[in-house]
Each structure stands twice: as structure tokens, then as C-alpha cells.
Design an enzyme around this catalytic site. Structure first.
Site, PDB file in Angstrom:
ATOM      1  N   ASP A 304       0.866  -1.168   0.000  1.00 51.50           N
ATOM      2  CA  ASP A 304       0.000   0.000   0.000  1.00 51.50           C
ATOM      3  C   ASP A 304       0.915   1.233   0.000  1.00 51.50           C
ATOM      4  O   ASP A 304       2.140   1.133   0.094  1.00 51.50           O
ATOM      5  CB  ASP A 304      -0.964  -0.016   1.194  1.00 51.50           C
ATOM      6  CG  ASP A 304      -2.182   0.881   0.958  1.00 51.50           C
ATOM      7  OD1 ASP A 304      -2.162   1.685   0.008  1.00 51.50           O
ATOM      8  OD2 ASP A 304      -3.159   0.779   1.728  1.00 51.50           O
TER       9      ASP A 304
HETATM   10  C1  BGC Z   1      -5.113   3.268   0.482  1.00 51.51           C
HETATM   11  C2  BGC Z   1      -5.362   2.303  -0.645  1.00 51.51           C
HETATM   12  C3  BGC Z   1      -5.313   3.001  -1.967  1.00 51.51           C
HETATM   13  C4  BGC Z   1      -3.972   3.708  -2.099  1.00 51.51           C
HETATM   14  C5  BGC Z   1      -3.789   4.427  -3.420  1.00 51.51           C
HETATM   15  C6  BGC Z   1      -3.883   4.120   0.248  1.00 51.51           C
HETATM   16  O1  BGC Z   1      -3.810   5.147   1.170  1.00 51.51           O
HETATM   17  O2  BGC Z   1      -4.991   2.562   1.700  1.00 51.51           O
HETATM   18  O3  BGC Z   1      -6.608   1.678  -0.460  1.00 51.51           O
HETATM   19  O4  BGC Z   1      -5.518   2.085  -3.009  1.00 51.51           O
HETATM   20  O5  BGC Z   1      -3.870   4.653  -1.058  1.00 51.51           O
HETATM   21  O6  BGC Z   1      -4.640   5.494  -3.564  1.00 51.51           O
END
Ligand code: BGC
Length: 762
Positions: A304
Site C-alpha cells: 500500500d
Molecule cells: C489506500 C489504498 C489506496 C492507495 C492508493 C492508500 O492510502 O490505503 O486503499 O488504493 O492509497 O490510492
């Protein structure tokens, strides 16, 4: 075993949804994890790549076009950051970007990669297409309230159609984290509190996004996230630690991820949280032993957003180099946003800390997926400005958004059959911060959607009634602050009307990432608004806006009619009006329990009985309940009324017992004794009375949606086999133990419905 359980449950869903589900290629994809094809040229490419280029294929960054992750179609910002990304693409140091700005942006980066870089490897473009691209569908939790997985398949497919027309190859979706603590803000993105619903919706969404062929220009790669147990953070605090038994992890939290992989998802995102002391991003057991070893996952895993780097603050990695090494060796193939992989992997290979063969394996996975997406055949296949415009917000997509919206609405309460409302002859006061205006319609986690293109409640109601002049709109309060003079205006509006529709609840910002709440109530100024309006004495229909289950209080809880409407997206106002005026009978059911009080959280229906359960009836001293409230929900999981009058009768079992190798059929009659058509969701729950480890008071095993005209009955039939009775035993292995089971076919997890019992024989 898992895959057959899912397909059998799908069979049990019955009616139209099940027919569509069975007929769809998703069922074939449920048989096994997705396989990847690695064309011969991939290994030839890898053979010619430098360590830096290999690490580059494992580095994903937010698009710098317009200054960062885009919220709208921005023109390029100052240009320098984006120019730098173009240069990185030229140097082969970037595998792709996410949340960029459509075809024009993608075209310039892709051209740099495939025309000017040494290896000419195409970029991949990702985005958070969570509940729509430009046409926004209900938030995922709301859609689960439909209890119709095939609806989610259809909206995912429609989202993929729009998004893949706008240069997007890969969505960071579905989010399948089971969420049992409503304080957590991200439950809105997922499948609710129940593992079975979670499994079915995970699989349906994967199929919708990916279709049968990833090369199709109408589909895109799905990503199962956040692996794993991100929804179980202590106290509902986002990013918080998870410490839980392997049994609970496997029986509840891991199930929807596994179902998503078995449906063919070929990418996964590591979660931010730790599990039992080890951050997921550095968790070799999770990312390699379980995911690849046990489950046979063949795709690639991305961290992530800066998840690898965050292991430093968590006290698990010493520095960036250590974090990159730990994440990579654990099995995370690609790094999102920290830059740590391209910064450190080449040196880690040179020093012998990371075997080059492992680096090659991860690059091979990424390149194989790029090939499967058709990017080597035609890197511009999803990049087409004309197609982007021609696919955007088509009438068919809006119609689907409206259908999904009304199917997501849950009728919590309808005393005196206040609903549906007559379409003429009544003066209606729409009161509350969500009564009108282009805000809080599309809801959280929307990158490309636009509130100004969505239908608000006032517009939907005005379009539905015979004489729109009889509808007034009064704000009354802000979302979290009082509005000067607001209460007096609202009271006056209520006095001048025959009935009140009170549109209150949470703003979009109150759910989503990092939006955990301590109190899951209607914010105090709006509660005051409800009290003031209720004192006028007119009939009130509460229309709730919310990203989580709420604890309703006072005048809100006491209103005669309450609709849970979540965030419904582009067609919000029309969908709510369809249900308010009875064009569509409410058919949604709660995917998460509404507790009596915030302090009960985490509250979920499938809790254990404890040694001191309160017997039915009055609260007794020294029994398991909080002061003054029962250990139950105000509106439990599965609850939802119709405009009919539903009765359950005549539970029948095909036999008193089931052999270990056999099955048992359980049936009941569901009747609509009302005067209006109804769609009922008949739910089958079991309880294992005595086992070698204690079992939940109830567990959902199957459900079926039936359409019942007035006066009509239908027999709903379910088949259970010992596989449905499996739990994880003392040694954390799956086991079905002989013994007695209670079984209910009921309208919710806490309603009696009809009940019987059977024995599983040794
Ligand atoms: C979130 C994800 C997301 C990613 C990209 C992160 O902060 O936890 O769910 O896909 O950002 O936007």
C-alpha cells in the site's frame, strides 16, 4: 474446498441473481486461482535488463500530473514533477503511475516508455476505481446491502468499461476487508461484517472488473486489498494493530481475500496493519506461505501507499534499505510510492541480501500481467481520448446506478405504514443538511466522480411528485455545526407541511481512510435539529446518509419511518425517491449491525454466547450486557423491511440428521400477507450447540431473495452439507464435528423466523 462452497452458496441464492451468477463465466473462475501466462519474450527481456531497470519495473508512483493524485481532470501543474516522471519512464525506472488524469496524461508517459526507453516496456496505469469511474455507483458497503452479488458484478463491469476507456488498466479494488467495528472509517469500502457476504461480493466484483479476458479493452486488472485483516485494527482506529487468533483470522477475515483470488484476481495489495506483531508488508508467512504456498496465488503483490517505508515508524525495519529488503523478501513484489525498491533493490542484490533470482521472479510476474493486459501488443489500447468521452456517463450506466441505488436502500422502520408516501396531495418539508445540494452524493473514495453531475434528494423528490411546488427545502443545520437560525426555519417548515423528510447523517469526509469516529451517532447539531422538528408533531421519515452502521438516538430513533441510504452515487436523489414513493419497494438488508449504543462496538451478530448470556426478555443482573441495553443490535445484520407484510412458517428438514458424507435440505414458506409487492431476503443461519471450541450464536450460511406479490407464498429451499459446518479446531485445522445444530430461516440475524435443529452424525 472453498471454491465448491462458494459455488454451492451461489446456487442457494436462487432467483434471478443466482441464475445470472451461475450463467456467468465467474463460476468457472471460481474453480481455481487465476493462472498467469508468461510469454517467452518476457524472460528474454529480463535477461537483457539491468538491475536498475528490474527494480524500476517494481516501482509504482502516484501520478504527478496536476501536482499529485488527481481529484479532477487537471491540466499539468507547474510541470516539473510530471516531467521528472516522464524522464523516469524514459530511463525505465517506473513501472506505472496511479490516480492520473486520463488518456492525455497516459499517452505522454506511455510514449516515453515505449518509444524512448531502452527496453520499451509499457507502463501500467492504475487507479482507485472503487465504486465507479465517472458514473458513481453506491459505495461498496451500500451495494452489499442489496444481498445481490450479481449487481456488484454488473456495476464493477460498468466501472471497468468507463475506466478502461480512460487509459486505466488496473483498479485498486475490490477492498474486501471484513469490518466488525463501525468506528473504523473504511468499512464503507468493503463487504460488511459477515464473511459469507464478503466472499460472494469479492468474487462478483473481481469477475466484473476483470471479465473473462484481461486483454479486452473493456476490463481491467483487479486488486484484492488490503491483505490482510486491515478491517480488524484495534478499537476501529485506522492503521492500528491486529492481534488475533489464527482461528478467527481464517474463519472470518481471510475468507473474502481467498474468494477474490479464487475468482481470478491477479494482484493483491498488502495492508498497512501488523498482524500479531508483524506488519503485513513484511510478513513472509502471509505473503508467501499462505498466499502463494497454500492458496496458489500467481499474480503480483503491491505494497500500500508507502507501506514498506512505514515499517520503520512501526519499529520493524531499521531504515529504508532494511524496509525494502524485508518487504521484498516477505513476498511484496512491487512498492507503491515510497521509492524504496528502485532506490535499494539493486544494491541489495549486489550485496547478496536479495537473490537476483527472486528479483527476476517478481519482474516476471509484473511483465506477464502487462502482457496479459495486452500492453505489449498495443501499449495505447486503453488510451483513446475519443473513447474516453464516448464511454463517460452513458444513460445505461446511469440507469444501472439508479437500480443499484434503490436496491441498496434499507427500510429500518415503518410504523403505521407511513411509507410509501403519496405522490400527490401532501405538502412535504425536506429538512436537513443532505436535503439538497451538490455535496456528499458520490461519497468517499471517488477519484474521478463529480457531485455536480449527481442528482440530489430535492431534485429526485421534485421529479417524483405530481406538484413540485408542494415540496420545500430547509437546511436547518450544518453537518457538524449548528446553523444560525436553522432550527427556527426548520420548525417553521415542518409546521407548514403535512409531513417531513429529514435528511441527516454523515458527510462523505466522515468515512473513508483515516476517518475513524469515537461516537457513531448522528452529529449533535443534527440530532438537535431532529428533536426540534419532531416536537412539531408531523410524521417524519428519516433519510440517513452514512458510511457505516450508526447508533440512532432520541427523535431519530423514534421517528416512525427510517431509511438507511448510505452514499448512493450519481443517482442518489432518484433512487431514494423511487423507494420513498413506492416505485420500487425497499429490498436492501443491513450488511452491518446498527447497535443500540456506540459503546457496544465492535458489535457483530456472529458473536460468541459467553457463559452468562441474558435469557430472552428483561435484562438480568450478572449477565453479559452493558448497563441498560441488551447484548444485541437495534437493527441487526440482515434486517430490512418491505412494503409488504412478510411471514415465515413451516420449517421443514429433509431428515433429522445428516451423515458426514451427505447433505440436508432445509425449507420454509415465506408469505407476503400485505397489500403491496415485496422482495424478501430469506436468510439461513446455523448454531453449533456444543463443540471443541465455542461457536458463534449464529452464522449465515445461505440466503435467497424472493419476489412476492401480495398474498403470495414461496417455499425457499437450502441444502447444507458438512462443508458448511466446518470451523477451525484446536489445532487450527478445518473440521466438521458431529453434534447438534440449531437452524433458522429468518429475516435477520437476530429475528426468530422459523427454527429447527438437526444432528451431524459421526
Ligand atoms: C489506500 C489504498 C489506496 C492507495 C492508493 C492508500 O492510502 O490505503 O486503499 O488504493 O492509497 O490510492
Amino acid at each position: 474446498m472453498q471454491d465448491t462452497r462458494i459455488s454451492r452458496r451461489a446456487v442457494m441464492m436462487g432467483a434471478g441473481a443466482a441464475a445470472a451468477w451461475l450463467a456467468s463465466p465467474a463460476r468457472a473462475l471460481l474453480q481455481a486461482v487465476g493462472q498467469i501466462e508468461v510469454p517467452a519474450f518476457v524472460d528474454q527481456l529480463i535477461g537483457r535488463m539491468t538491475l536498475e531497470e528490474k527494480a524500476g519495473q517494481l516501482q509504482l508512483m502516484a501520478s504527478a500530473w496536476g501536482g499529485g493524485a488527481a481529484l479532477t481532470l487537471n491540466p499539468p501543474g507547474s510541470g516539473s514533477d510530471f516531467q521528472q516522471q516522464v524522464n523516469e519512464a524514459r530511463q525505465g525506472l517506473l513501472t506505472g503511475v496511479f490516480n492520473g488524469n486520463g488518456s492525455r496524461m497516459a499517452r505522454s508517459l506511455q510514449a516515453a516508455a515505449v518509444k524512448e526507453s531502452r527496453m520499451k516496456i509499457p507502463m501500467i496505469f492504475a487507479a482507485d476505481i472503487i465504486h465507479g469511474h465517472r458514473t458513481i455507483f453506491p459505495v461498496p458497503l451500500a451495494e452489499v446491502a442489496s444481498f445481490e452479488p450479481d449487481l456488484a458484478r454488473r456495476t464493477a463491469e460498468a466501472a471497468a468499461f468507463e475506466a478502461s476507456g480512460a487509459g486505466i488498466d488496473w483498479t485498486f479494488s475490490p477492498m474486501v476487508d471484513v469490518a466488525r467495528d463501525q468506528r473504523w472509517g473504511r468499512g464503507v469500502e468493503g463487504g460488511g461484517e459477515d464473511p459469507l457476504l464478503g466472499e460472494l461480493f469479492a468474487a462478483a466484483r473481481v469477475h466484473g472488473f476483470q471479465g473473462a479476458d484481461l486483454k479486452s479493452n473493456e476490463h481491467m486488472l483487479a486488486c484484492i486489498k488490503h491483505f490482510a485483516a486491515y478491517g480488524a485494527g484495534e478499537s476501529g482506529l485506522d492503521y492500528n494493530v491486529v492481534d488475533m487468533s489464527m482461528r478467527r483470522l481464517r474463519e472470518v477475515y481471510l475468507k473474502p481475500y481467498e474468494a477474490g483470488f479464487k475468482a481470478g484476481a491477479l494482484s493483491a495489495m498488502a495492508s498497512f496493519n501488523e498482524i500479531n506483531g508483524v506488519p503485513s508488508t513484511g510478513n513472509h508467512w502471509l505473503m508467501t506461505n499462505l498466499l502463494r504456498g497454500e492458496w496458489g496465488f500467481k499474480g503480483f503483490v503491491v505494497s500500500d501507499y508507502t507501506g514498506d517505508e512505514e515499517m520503520i515508524a512501526a519499529g520493524y525495519a531499521r531504515d529504508g534499505r532494511d524496509a525494502a529488503k524485508l518487504a521484498f523478501l516477505a513476498g511484496v513484489d512491487m512498492s507503491m510510492q515510497s521509492g524504496l525498491y528502485r532506490q535499494h533493490l539493486p544494491a541489495l542484490v549486489q550485496s547478496g541480501d536479495v537473490p537476483e533470482a527472486m528479483l527476476n521472479t517478481s519482474v516476471r510476474r509484473v511483465l506477464a500481467l502487462k502482457a496479459m493486459l495486452g500492453l505489449f501488443d498495443d501499449p495505447f489500447r486503453r488510451i483513446d481520448e475519443k473513447r474516453e468521452a464516448s464511454r463517460s456517463m452513458l444513460p445505461t450506466a446511469r440507469a444501472l446506478a439508479r437500480e443499484a441505488g434503490r436496491k441498496a436502500i434499507v427500510l429500518l422502520k415503518n410504523d403505521g405504514d407511513l411509507l410509501p408516501l403519496p405522490r400527490s396531495g401532501k405538502r412535504i418539508a425536506l429538512i436537513g443538511p443532505f436535503a439538497a445540494g451538490a455535496h456528499d452524493l458520490v461519497g468517499p473514495w471517488v477519484v474521478y466522480g463529480d457531485d455536480s453531475k449527481a442528482v440530489d434528494l430535492a431534485s429526485g423528490v421534485r421529479a417524483a411528485v405530481a406538484d413540485p411546488r408542494l415540496v420545500t427545502v430547509t437546511q436547518g443545520s450544518d453537518v457538524e455545526e449548528p446553523l444560525a437560525g436553522g432550527l427556527a426555519q426548520a420548525v417553521a417548515a415542518a409546521r407548514a407541511a403535512d409531513l417531513v423528510v429529514l435528511a441527516i447523517g454523515e458527510s462523505s469526509e466522515m468515512s473513508g481512510e483515516a476517518q475513524s469516529r469515537t461516537e457513531i451517532v448522528v452529529p449533535p447539531p443534527q440530532q438537535q435539529l431532529a428533536e426540534a422538528v419532531a416536537a412539531v408533531g408531523k410524521p417524519i421519515v428519516v433519510v440517513l446518509k452514512h458510511g457505516r452502521a450508526l447508533a440512532l438516538e432520541g427523535a431519530v430513533a423514534n421517528a416512525p419511518a427510517i431509511l438507511a441510504t448510505w452514499f448512493l452515487g450519481t443517482e442518489t436523489g432518484n433512487a431514494i425517491a423511487d423507494v420513498l414513493f413506492g416505485v420500487h419497494g425497499p429490498s436492501g438488508r443491513l450488511p452491518a449491525s446498527f447497535p443500540w449504543k456506540s459503546g457496544q462496538e465492535p458489535y457483530y451478530y456472529a458473536h460468541k454466547p459467553t457463559g452468562r448470556p441474558n435469557p430472552p426478555g428483561e435484562l438480568q443482573p450478572y449477565k453479559a450486557h452493558f448497563r441498560g441495553i441488551p447484548n444485541s443490535a437495534r437493527y441487526p445484520f440482515g434486517h430490512g423491511l418491505t412494503y409488504g407484510k412478510i411471514e415465515y412458517s413451516g420449517l421443514r428438514l429433509s431428515a433429522p440428521s445428516m451423515p458426514m458424507t451427505g447433505s440436508i435440505e432445509i425449507a420454509a414458506t415465506v408469505t407476503n400477507r400485505g397489500t403491496r409487492a415485496a422482495e424478501e431476503v430469506a436468510q439461513l443461519y446455523i448454531h453449533d450447540r456444543v463443540a471443541s471450541v465455542t461457536r458463534p450464536v449464529r452464522e449465515l450460511k445461505a440466503f435467497r431473495k424472493v419476489a412476492l406479490p401480495p398474498g403470495q407464498s414461496e417455499v425457499v429451499r437450502f441444502t447444507l452439507t458438512p462443508a458448511d459446518l466446518i470451523f477451525y479446531g484446536l489445532d487450527d485445522r478445518p473440521i466438521a464435528e458431529p453434534g447438534s445444530f440449531d437452524v433458522w430461516i429468518a429475516p435477520s440475524a437476530e429475528a426468530e423466523g422459523v427454527r429447527g435443529s438437526f444432528d451431524l452424525l459421526a
